[in-house]
Scaffold this motif. Structure first.
Motif, mmCIF file in Angstrom:
data_model
loop_
_atom_site.group_PDB
_atom_site.id
_atom_site.type_symbol
_atom_site.label_atom_id
_atom_site.label_comp_id
_atom_site.label_asym_id
_atom_site.label_seq_id
_atom_site.Cartn_x
_atom_site.Cartn_y
_atom_site.Cartn_z
ATOM 1 N N GLY A 88 18.608 6.427 78.176
ATOM 2 C CA GLY A 88 19.470 7.339 77.092
ATOM 3 C C GLY A 88 19.512 6.956 76.082
ATOM 4 N N LEU A 89 18.699 5.841 75.549
ATOM 5 C CA LEU A 89 19.211 5.153 74.172
ATOM 6 C C LEU A 89 18.833 6.080 73.101
ATOM 7 C CD1 LEU A 89 17.850 1.647 74.975
ATOM 8 C CD2 LEU A 89 20.328 2.314 74.962
ATOM 9 N N SER A 90 18.200 7.195 73.274
ATOM 10 C CA SER A 90 18.196 8.208 71.903
ATOM 11 C C SER A 90 19.647 8.635 71.666
ATOM 12 C CB SER A 90 17.317 9.365 72.427
ATOM 13 O OG SER A 90 17.106 10.107 71.225
ATOM 14 N N HIS A 91 20.512 8.965 72.447
ATOM 15 C CA HIS A 91 21.833 9.302 72.450
ATOM 16 C C HIS A 91 22.561 8.257 71.367
ATOM 17 C CE1 HIS A 91 22.006 13.067 74.287
ATOM 18 N NE2 HIS A 91 21.432 12.595 75.445
ATOM 19 N N ALA A 92 22.156 6.965 71.780
ATOM 20 C CA ALA A 92 22.684 5.970 71.061
ATOM 21 C C ALA A 92 22.222 5.481 69.852
ATOM 22 C CB ALA A 92 22.489 4.395 71.814
ATOM 23 N N GLY A 93 21.139 6.339 69.183
ATOM 24 C CA GLY A 93 20.480 6.071 67.751
ATOM 25 C C GLY A 93 19.257 5.767 67.871
ATOM 26 N N ILE A 94 18.437 5.333 68.876
ATOM 27 C CA ILE A 94 17.194 5.194 68.687
ATOM 28 C C ILE A 94 16.243 6.435 68.535
ATOM 29 C CG2 ILE A 94 15.207 3.438 69.618
ATOM 30 C CD1 ILE A 94 17.413 1.724 70.820
ATOM 31 N N LYS B 226 10.236 -3.546 76.725
ATOM 32 C CA LYS B 226 9.648 -2.470 77.675
ATOM 33 C C LYS B 226 10.687 -2.032 78.731
ATOM 34 C CE LYS B 226 6.141 -4.952 80.201
ATOM 35 N NZ LYS B 226 4.780 -4.986 80.660
ATOM 36 N N HIS B 227 11.343 -3.212 79.272
ATOM 37 C CA HIS B 227 11.979 -2.750 80.172
ATOM 38 C C HIS B 227 13.411 -2.003 80.146
ATOM 39 C CE1 HIS B 227 9.693 -5.503 82.528
ATOM 40 N NE2 HIS B 227 9.851 -6.596 81.607
ATOM 41 N N ILE B 228 13.853 -1.880 78.954
ATOM 42 C CA ILE B 228 14.930 -1.216 78.217
ATOM 43 C C ILE B 228 14.666 0.127 77.606
ATOM 44 C CG2 ILE B 228 16.892 -1.086 77.012
ATOM 45 C CD1 ILE B 228 16.958 -4.297 77.280
ATOM 46 N N ASN B 229 13.562 0.060 76.775
ATOM 47 C CA ASN B 229 13.066 1.189 75.821
ATOM 48 C C ASN B 229 11.881 1.563 76.263
ATOM 49 O OD1 ASN B 229 15.554 0.291 74.534
ATOM 50 N ND2 ASN B 229 14.344 -0.907 73.034
ATOM 51 N N ASP B 230 11.392 2.645 75.408
ATOM 52 C CA ASP B 230 10.171 3.315 75.380
ATOM 53 C C ASP B 230 10.157 4.133 74.000
ATOM 54 O OD1 ASP B 230 11.562 5.685 75.520
ATOM 55 O OD2 ASP B 230 10.749 6.099 77.558
ATOM 56 N N GLY C 34 10.944 0.320 61.978
ATOM 57 C CA GLY C 34 12.316 -0.342 61.831
ATOM 58 C C GLY C 34 12.411 -1.642 61.309
ATOM 59 N N ASP C 35 11.091 -2.036 60.941
ATOM 60 C CA ASP C 35 10.837 -3.205 60.232
ATOM 61 C C ASP C 35 11.283 -4.341 61.281
ATOM 62 O OD1 ASP C 35 10.042 -2.500 57.765
ATOM 63 O OD2 ASP C 35 11.849 -2.378 56.716
ATOM 64 N N SER C 36 11.659 -5.450 60.742
ATOM 65 C CA SER C 36 11.916 -6.745 61.518
ATOM 66 C C SER C 36 12.910 -6.393 62.770
ATOM 67 C CB SER C 36 12.318 -8.020 60.614
ATOM 68 O OG SER C 36 13.657 -7.681 60.115
ATOM 69 N N SER C 37 13.842 -5.438 62.449
ATOM 70 C CA SER C 37 14.525 -5.023 63.619
ATOM 71 C C SER C 37 14.152 -4.382 64.600
ATOM 72 C CB SER C 37 15.803 -4.146 63.161
ATOM 73 O OG SER C 37 16.485 -4.977 62.051
ATOM 74 N N GLY C 38 13.007 -3.679 64.625
ATOM 75 C CA GLY C 38 11.994 -3.112 65.723
ATOM 76 C C GLY C 38 12.654 -1.931 66.002
ATOM 77 N N TRP C 39 12.517 -1.542 67.374
ATOM 78 C CA TRP C 39 12.837 -0.423 67.994
ATOM 79 C C TRP C 39 13.956 -0.617 68.895
ATOM 80 C CZ3 TRP C 39 12.584 4.530 66.772
ATOM 81 C CH2 TRP C 39 12.268 5.555 67.573
#
Length: 134
Positions: A88-94, A39-43, A5-10
């Motif tokens: 569930g952030l994969s559903h949001a597009g990550i 790390k508290h929100i994503n993986d 994701g470059d500078s926007s990250g994951w």
């Protein structure tokens, strides 16, 4: 090394963003992806089948990274699917799908046939027909 994701990250809630990001790059075996996120929100999970990627279900997890600064070495060619299943952030597009090409390093190509000089050609022809016989 590629920063996912470059500078926007994951953390971009738009799967088109990661789709476009991956289209602009060519990945090969031996390359490394760097995922940076909270790390508290994503993986980051690599899943092994398309259904898990599309539905964002974790039934085929190949690897799980959750430090917030993860390096993923691409060790085999083919399609690699990465999703964010925490909260569930994969559903949001990550989520990210990449195609990894075989490595171009250490590839040995066969030697091209060497063109013989006229003298070498004549010597080989001469030896073929006029070899001394014992």
């Amino acid at each position: 090394m590629y920063a996912g994701g470059d500078s926007s990250g994951w953390s971009v809630y738009n799967s088109y963003y990661y789709e476009k990001w991956s289209e602009d790059r060519q990945f090969c075996v031996g390359d490394t992806l760097f995922f940076e996120y909270n790390k508290h929100i994503n993986d980051v999970r690599e899943v092994s089948n398309e259904l898990d990627f599309e539905s964002c279900t974790p039934t085929s997890t190949v690897a799980l990274d959750n430090t917030g600064h993860d390096l993923v070495r691409l060790t085999r060619p083919g399609v690699h699917d990465f999703v964010n299943l925490k909260t569930g952030l994969s559903h949001a597009g990550i989520k990210l799908r990449i195609t990894v090409q075989p490595s171009t390093e250490n590839v040995t190509l066969p030697d091209a046939p060497k063109k013989l000089s006229p003298i070498d050609y004549l010597n080989r022809w001469w030896l073929r027909f006029f070899r001394p016989h014992h």
